[in-house]
Design an enzyme around this catalytic site. Sequence first.
Site, PDB file in Angstrom:
ATOM      1  N   ILE A  12    -133.366  45.808  73.921  1.00  0.00           N
ATOM      2  CA  ILE A  12    -133.535  46.814  72.857  1.00  0.00           C
ATOM      3  C   ILE A  12    -134.421  47.953  73.347  1.00  0.00           C
ATOM      4  CG2 ILE A  12    -134.275  47.176  70.469  1.00  0.00           C
ATOM      5  CD1 ILE A  12    -133.757  44.080  70.111  1.00  0.00           C
ATOM      6  N   SER A 124    -138.930  40.588  63.398  1.00  0.00           N
ATOM      7  CA  SER A 124    -137.630  39.913  63.364  1.00  0.00           C
ATOM      8  C   SER A 124    -137.362  39.324  61.992  1.00  0.00           C
ATOM      9  CB  SER A 124    -137.616  38.788  64.416  1.00  0.00           C
ATOM     10  OG  SER A 124    -136.538  37.911  64.201  1.00  0.00           O
ATOM     11  N   TYR A 149    -141.949  30.902  67.913  1.00  0.00           N
ATOM     12  CA  TYR A 149    -141.597  32.317  68.133  1.00  0.00           C
ATOM     13  C   TYR A 149    -141.693  33.075  66.808  1.00  0.00           C
ATOM     14  CZ  TYR A 149    -138.540  36.314  67.927  1.00  0.00           C
ATOM     15  OH  TYR A 149    -138.042  37.567  67.667  1.00  0.00           O
ATOM     16  N   LYS A 153    -144.382  36.270  65.220  1.00  0.00           N
ATOM     17  CA  LYS A 153    -144.048  37.518  64.507  1.00  0.00           C
ATOM     18  C   LYS A 153    -144.776  37.564  63.160  1.00  0.00           C
ATOM     19  CE  LYS A 153    -141.097  39.139  67.579  1.00  0.00           C
ATOM     20  NZ  LYS A 153    -141.424  40.297  68.429  1.00  0.00           N
ATOM     21  N   ASN A 199    -127.970  33.169  72.337  1.00  0.00           N
ATOM     22  CA  ASN A 199    -127.384  33.900  71.227  1.00  0.00           C
ATOM     23  C   ASN A 199    -125.858  33.952  71.306  1.00  0.00           C
ATOM     24  OD1 ASN A 199    -130.191  36.051  71.552  1.00  0.00           O
ATOM     25  ND2 ASN A 199    -129.916  34.564  69.925  1.00  0.00           N
TER      26      ASN A 199
HETATM   27  C1  WQD Z   1    -126.085  33.410  65.388  1.00  0.00           C
HETATM   28  C2  WQD Z   1    -125.110  32.424  64.752  1.00  0.00           C
HETATM   29  C3  WQD Z   1    -125.617  30.122  65.230  1.00  0.00           C
HETATM   30  C4  WQD Z   1    -124.801  30.461  69.547  1.00  0.00           C
HETATM   31  C5  WQD Z   1    -131.887  34.466  66.714  1.00  0.00           C
HETATM   32  C6  WQD Z   1    -133.355  34.542  66.433  1.00  0.00           C
HETATM   33  C7  WQD Z   1    -133.712  35.909  65.947  1.00  0.00           C
HETATM   34  C8  WQD Z   1    -133.237  36.944  66.933  1.00  0.00           C
HETATM   35  C9  WQD Z   1    -131.727  36.821  67.125  1.00  0.00           C
HETATM   36  C10 WQD Z   1    -135.041  37.420  68.426  1.00  0.00           C
HETATM   37  C11 WQD Z   1    -125.788  31.190  64.159  1.00  0.00           C
HETATM   38  C12 WQD Z   1    -124.285  30.532  65.848  1.00  0.00           C
HETATM   39  C13 WQD Z   1    -124.981  30.738  68.209  1.00  0.00           C
HETATM   40  C14 WQD Z   1    -123.759  29.588  69.947  1.00  0.00           C
HETATM   41  C15 WQD Z   1    -123.105  29.339  67.646  1.00  0.00           C
HETATM   42  N1  WQD Z   1    -133.895  36.785  68.167  1.00  0.00           N
HETATM   43  N2  WQD Z   1    -124.140  30.186  67.280  1.00  0.00           N
HETATM   44  N3  WQD Z   1    -122.935  29.054  68.973  1.00  0.00           N
HETATM   45  O1  WQD Z   1    -130.137  32.273  65.503  1.00  0.00           O
HETATM   46  O2  WQD Z   1    -129.299  34.114  63.954  1.00  0.00           O
HETATM   47  O3  WQD Z   1    -131.180  34.606  65.507  1.00  0.00           O
HETATM   48  O4  WQD Z   1    -131.506  35.479  67.612  1.00  0.00           O
HETATM   49  O5  WQD Z   1    -135.595  38.249  67.759  1.00  0.00           O
HETATM   50  O6  WQD Z   1    -135.109  35.978  65.807  1.00  0.00           O
HETATM   51  O7  WQD Z   1    -133.646  33.619  65.400  1.00  0.00           O
HETATM   52  O8  WQD Z   1    -128.893  34.285  66.429  1.00  0.00           O
HETATM   53  O9  WQD Z   1    -127.033  34.520  68.025  1.00  0.00           O
HETATM   54  O10 WQD Z   1    -128.538  32.471  68.181  1.00  0.00           O
HETATM   55  O11 WQD Z   1    -126.927  32.661  66.279  1.00  0.00           O
HETATM   56  O12 WQD Z   1    -122.353  28.850  66.790  1.00  0.00           O
HETATM   57  O13 WQD Z   1    -123.552  29.280  71.163  1.00  0.00           O
HETATM   58  O14 WQD Z   1    -124.241  31.937  65.762  1.00  0.00           O
HETATM   59  O15 WQD Z   1    -125.542  28.814  64.672  1.00  0.00           O
HETATM   60  O16 WQD Z   1    -125.081  30.818  62.995  1.00  0.00           O
HETATM   61  P1  WQD Z   1    -129.855  33.710  65.268  1.00  0.00           P
HETATM   62  P2  WQD Z   1    -127.850  33.472  67.321  1.00  0.00           P
END
Ligand code: WQD
Length: 344
Positions: A12, A124, A149, A153, A199
């Site tokens: 970012i 976040s 984490y 924040k 992610n």
């Molecule tokens: C998104 C959705 C998972 C991976 C996190 C942090 C947040 C920010 C962004 C830092 C969810 C699903 C994910 C995979 C899946 N980070 N998923 N298979 O958890 O919403 O947010 O990252 O600032 O603070 O909490 O993002 O992309 O990990 O997950 O099914 O291999 O995708 O269950 O529903 P999240 P994510």
Amino acid sequence: MAILITGGTGYIGSHTVVELLNLGTEVVIVDNYYNSKPEVLNRIKEITGIEPTFYEVDILDKEALAEVFNKHRIQSVIHFAGYKAVGESVGKPLMYYKNNIAGTIALLEVMEEAGVKDIVFSSSATVYGLDNPSPLKENMPTMDANSPYGYTKVVIEQMLRDLAHSDEEWSITILRYFNPIGAHQSARIGEDPQGIPNNLMPYITQVAIGKREKLSVFGNDYDTHDGTGVRDYIHVVDLAIGHIRAIEKNTEKRGVKTYNLGTGIGYSVLDLVKAFEEANDITINYEITDRRPGDIDTCYADVTLANEELNWRTEKTLMDMCRDSWNWQQNNPSGYDNLDAVTE
Ligand code: WQD
């Protein structure tokens, strides 16, 4: 007067640096490359034609940080630097508390000593924890984040509010990001996770490029339209522009302002997979697996405050996010490494 960007070679941070440089703003970057690479600076120069001033500095190193403030007339700081892997933080809490909280304290102390009291902080949506209902509003309680984490924040936000309360000279904007995805349209900067992506979108793009066999969809028994987790995905360029609006606005008013930076629209995991397949004419192999501990059903923003007070609205669509994510991954199979596509 320059804007100091901590963590400016990160995902970012680098996109925000590009937007600032394109506006003719003087930018100074400090970064310790914990989660980024020097190649990002070359890419920023390639895109903007400008080589930003850079110092390889750890924000915990107050002496080195003070040296940067001595060398440059810093007007404001955008503070991105921090560890951000939710899962890693559970296993390494002290590393996260020290780096994120003590690092921010060191930065704020150096700023105070330099007479710079104007900061935009990278927070976040994770601060909303598990119990707040979406659409999430800035005035909702945020004391029960669900990972070390997330607690860094929460604590840093509280530190900033207490600091502003103690000294009215401070202008502070807290930006709560939802789920940043996508990449600059040049495909020269983008998300470059180290190791196995935590992610969703980077995992999808690595499946698409053949680096991963298939996507694990973490649960389809959530209380959502299709049973998979719903999130508020925001294009990283829209997010970067939100920082431009915030830094412009921050200098107008003292005290603390907090804004959600999201689209206000929730999409499920399967929505995103389908959009990615449609946008890029690709099939993504996936299987439904168990839920990931700590995940919530639904998380998306109420963006009224940012729309009205920052005069900022997202412009990119989900299809733009999917196309730009894929464009970045296709052109950079191993991120910023110069190697050919590697399989782990
Ligand atoms: C998104 C959705 C998972 C991976 C996190 C942090 C947040 C920010 C962004 C830092 C969810 C699903 C994910 C995979 C899946 N980070 N998923 N298979 O958890 O919403 O947010 O990252 O600032 O603070 O909490 O993002 O992309 O990990 O997950 O099914 O291999 O995708 O269950 O529903 P999240 P994510």
